[in-house]
Write a protein that holds these residues in place. Structure first.
Motif, PDB file in Angstrom:
ATOM      1  N   SER A   8       0.837  -1.208   0.000  1.00  0.00           N
ATOM      2  CA  SER A   8       0.000   0.000   0.000  1.00  0.00           C
ATOM      3  C   SER A   8       0.874   1.260   0.000  1.00  0.00           C
ATOM      4  O   SER A   8       0.490   2.288  -0.575  1.00  0.00           O
ATOM      5  CB  SER A   8      -0.934  -0.008   1.211  1.00  0.00           C
ATOM      6  N   LEU A  28       2.071   1.847  -3.600  1.00  0.00           N
ATOM      7  CA  LEU A  28       0.994   2.411  -4.428  1.00  0.00           C
ATOM      8  C   LEU A  28       0.806   3.903  -4.133  1.00  0.00           C
ATOM      9  O   LEU A  28       0.551   4.694  -5.036  1.00  0.00           O
ATOM     10  CB  LEU A  28      -0.310   1.637  -4.188  1.00  0.00           C
ATOM     11  N   TYR A  62      -3.445   7.015  -0.403  1.00  0.00           N
ATOM     12  CA  TYR A  62      -3.969   6.072   0.606  1.00  0.00           C
ATOM     13  C   TYR A  62      -5.496   6.107   0.630  1.00  0.00           C
ATOM     14  O   TYR A  62      -6.152   5.062   0.680  1.00  0.00           O
ATOM     15  CB  TYR A  62      -3.440   6.433   1.999  1.00  0.00           C
ATOM     16  N   GLN A  69      -7.030   4.250  -2.213  1.00  0.00           N
ATOM     17  CA  GLN A  69      -6.983   2.789  -2.047  1.00  0.00           C
ATOM     18  C   GLN A  69      -8.125   2.315  -1.143  1.00  0.00           C
ATOM     19  O   GLN A  69      -8.776   1.310  -1.412  1.00  0.00           O
ATOM     20  CB  GLN A  69      -5.649   2.353  -1.432  1.00  0.00           C
ATOM     21  N   HIS A  85     -11.413   2.516  -2.961  1.00  0.00           N
ATOM     22  CA  HIS A  85     -11.521   1.497  -4.016  1.00  0.00           C
ATOM     23  C   HIS A  85     -11.806   0.111  -3.441  1.00  0.00           C
ATOM     24  O   HIS A  85     -12.502  -0.699  -4.051  1.00  0.00           O
ATOM     25  CB  HIS A  85     -10.222   1.498  -4.830  1.00  0.00           C
ATOM     26  N   HIS A 127      -9.589  -2.207   3.919  1.00  0.00           N
ATOM     27  CA  HIS A 127      -8.945  -1.043   4.538  1.00  0.00           C
ATOM     28  C   HIS A 127      -9.764  -0.508   5.709  1.00  0.00           C
ATOM     29  O   HIS A 127     -10.992  -0.523   5.669  1.00  0.00           O
ATOM     30  CB  HIS A 127      -8.762   0.079   3.502  1.00  0.00           C
TER      31      HIS A 127
END
Ligand code: TMP
Length: 215
Positions: free
Chosen positions: A106, A109, A175, A178, A181, A186
């Protein structure tokens, strides 16, 4: 009473967030909490966590290597992660241990992807090689605004911390994107609050997101 032993056994949880989010402080607190609950977690840091990974980490954070090219940077983070998988994470999960990681894919990304500009698909392809497709059960994101984060950082900044406010604003967005999504994987915690308040929110969040393992 929450049976933490049964909730944490065999699970892989990542604590992540922008520099200055306080995630490492919360990781230490949660490690102590686990021990009090009779769970001995396998705590790893990424990059690092193995002798080879720690050597790679030194290169990655050394301000003398300002010219480091973005794909070189991404591949070094992945190389450290690959070693960490083999030496620490996979054996621990095979034994049914609870693995708690300070950062994971993560971070790549958010930092090399959203903030740095690398195509996330490129990161995912290399990530699948580095991790052998082993993904965390849950990624806890300690979310913090830029001003609060900056106030928590020391004055001795490493190569990544020196990238500036605009870069770190994009890291934060990376973050949050992510989490948006893939909300199931998360847990976003407002980390701008006091250490105790953040820890209370963390505990409550983990209790609701990690169901007891049915044996
Ligand atoms: P740390 O401060 O949590 O020890 O992490 C080291 C730095 O490396 C931090 O600035 C975040 C950055 N980082 C990346 O840019 N990509 C990654 O994949 C990882 C794991 C960390």
């Amino acid at each position: 009473m929450i049976d933490w032993k049964s909730r944490l056994a065999g699970r892989f949880v990542v604590f992540d967030g922008p520099d200055g989010s306080g995630k490492s402080t919360q990781l230490q607190r949660f490690t102590d909490f686990c021990r009090a609950e009779q769970v001995e977690p396998v705590v790893v840091r990424d990059p690092g966590g193995t002798p080879i990974g720690e050597a790679i980490r030194q290169v990655l954070l050394d301000p003398r290597y300002e010219e480091m090219e973005l794909r070189c940077e991404m591949l070094l983070y992945m190389a450290s992660r690959s070693q960490l998988m083999t030496e620490q994470i996979q054996p621990a999960l095979r034994e049914g241990r609870f693995v708690l990681a300070d950062r994971f894919i993560s971070s790549t990304l958010a930092y090399q992807g959203t903030a740095g500009g690398l195509d996330p698909d490129e990161i995912r392809v290399v990530g699948a090689v580095a991790t052998r497709g082993c993904m965390p059960d849950l990624v806890v994101i300690f979310d913090v605004d830029g001003e609060t984060a900056a106030s928590r950082m020391s004055s001795d900044l490493d190569r990544m911390e020196r990238k500036g406010g605009e870069f770190h604003r994009r890291v934060r967005q990376g973050y949050l994107a992510q989490a948006e999504h893939d909300p199931k994987r998360h847990l976003v915690i407002d980390a701008s609050r006091s250490e105790v308040e953040v820890f209370d929110a963390l505990q409550a969040g983990l209790a609701s997101r990690l169901p007891e393992t049915v044996v």
